[in-house]
Scaffold this motif. Structure first.
Motif, PDB file in Angstrom:
ATOM      1  N   GLY A   1       0.906  10.862   6.613  1.00 41.68           N
ATOM      2  CA  GLY A   1       1.451   9.650   5.633  1.00 41.68           C
ATOM      3  C   GLY A   1       2.655  10.014   5.009  1.00 41.68           C
ATOM      4  N   ARG A   2       3.268   9.132   4.692  1.00 40.72           N
ATOM      5  CA  ARG A   2       4.661   9.155   4.159  1.00 40.72           C
ATOM      6  C   ARG A   2       4.445  10.025   2.697  1.00 40.72           C
ATOM      7  N   PRO A   3       5.655  10.843   2.359  1.00 46.18           N
ATOM      8  CA  PRO A   3       5.431  11.361   0.959  1.00 46.18           C
ATOM      9  C   PRO A   3       5.646  10.287  -0.112  1.00 46.18           C
ATOM     10  N   THR A   4       4.850  10.518  -1.173  1.00 42.93           N
ATOM     11  CA  THR A   4       4.967   9.675  -2.326  1.00 42.93           C
ATOM     12  C   THR A   4       6.301   9.764  -2.972  1.00 42.93           C
ATOM     13  N   LYS A   5       6.643   8.877  -3.912  1.00 43.07           N
ATOM     14  CA  LYS A   5       7.593   8.949  -4.592  1.00 43.07           C
ATOM     15  C   LYS A   5       7.960  10.241  -5.497  1.00 43.07           C
ATOM     16  N   ARG A   6       6.819  10.594  -6.087  1.00 41.77           N
ATOM     17  CA  ARG A   6       7.107  11.750  -6.724  1.00 41.77           C
ATOM     18  C   ARG A   6       7.386  13.268  -5.651  1.00 41.77           C
ATOM     19  N   ASP A   7       6.642  13.330  -4.364  1.00 36.48           N
ATOM     20  CA  ASP A   7       6.843  14.125  -3.481  1.00 36.48           C
ATOM     21  C   ASP A   7       8.524  13.984  -3.125  1.00 36.48           C
ATOM     22  N   SER A   8       8.890  12.748  -3.136  1.00 34.07           N
ATOM     23  CA  SER A   8      10.344  12.656  -2.546  1.00 34.07           C
ATOM     24  C   SER A   8      11.456  13.277  -3.757  1.00 34.07           C
ATOM     25  N   ARG A   9      11.278  13.171  -5.061  1.00 30.98           N
ATOM     26  CA  ARG A   9      11.753  13.585  -5.857  1.00 30.98           C
ATOM     27  C   ARG A   9      11.730  15.007  -6.050  1.00 30.98           C
ATOM     28  N   GLU A  10      10.759  15.783  -6.126  1.00 29.57           N
ATOM     29  CA  GLU A  10      10.439  17.003  -5.961  1.00 29.57           C
ATOM     30  C   GLU A  10      11.052  17.729  -4.896  1.00 29.57           C
ATOM     31  N   LEU A  11      11.117  17.157  -3.583  1.00 28.83           N
ATOM     32  CA  LEU A  11      11.853  17.646  -2.534  1.00 28.83           C
ATOM     33  C   LEU A  11      13.511  17.518  -2.819  1.00 28.83           C
ATOM     34  N   SER A  12      13.770  16.439  -3.466  1.00 27.28           N
ATOM     35  CA  SER A  12      15.323  16.383  -3.690  1.00 27.28           C
ATOM     36  C   SER A  12      15.728  17.382  -4.714  1.00 27.28           C
ATOM     37  N   ARG A  13      14.743  17.553  -5.866  1.00 30.06           N
ATOM     38  CA  ARG A  13      15.291  18.697  -6.834  1.00 30.06           C
ATOM     39  C   ARG A  13      15.315  20.088  -6.149  1.00 30.06           C
ATOM     40  N   PHE A  14      14.339  20.314  -4.969  1.00 33.73           N
ATOM     41  CA  PHE A  14      14.193  21.359  -4.644  1.00 33.73           C
ATOM     42  C   PHE A  14      15.607  21.849  -3.569  1.00 33.73           C
TER      43      PHE A  14
END
Length: 127
Positions: A96-109
């Protein structure tokens, strides 16, 4: 009997062992009779149904209570409610696609990645 949206989904559930009678997984072609108790696992809970009547035709949703009785325990419904409240998404890793939270955490990383200039290393030995 309207437990699953389509017959194909019902067949797949039987093949995966999610539909049981008396603790034994059933095949999609298994015949049922009045009085049978069927357990259907739809994560996170297991629904339990008692067959009241048997029919060979597909029924309208309003007629289902005449043929099928839902005897699922209240504890199972509490488990479902707790899962909804917790907001836990049951998704296997990599699907599945990353959730909005997953996307934010990846961007921060990605933003917090370090370069060689961020570290000071003293390679000279002091005697």
């Amino acid at each position: 009997m309207r437990v699953f949206k389509t017959r194909t989904i019902a067949t797949e559930a039987c093949k995966k062992g999610r539909v049981t009678m008396g603790g034994v997984a059933v095949k999609p072609s298994r015949s049922i009779k009045e009085g049978d108790v069927i357990d259907v696992k739809k994560p996170p809970i297991t629904y339990t149904f008692r067959v009241l009547k048997v029919t060979g035709n597909r029924l309208g949703a309003k007629l289902v209570p005449e043929y099928l009785e839902n005897i699922t325990s209240p504890a199972q419904y509490e488990l479902l409610e707790m899962t909804k409240i917790s907001g836990f998404v049951d998704r296997r890793k990599g699907l599945g696609r990353p959730t909005k939270r997953d996307s934010r955490e990846l961007s921060r990383f990605k933003e917090e990645s370090y370069t060689a200039d961020d570290f000071y290393l003293d390679w000279e030995d002091e005697d």
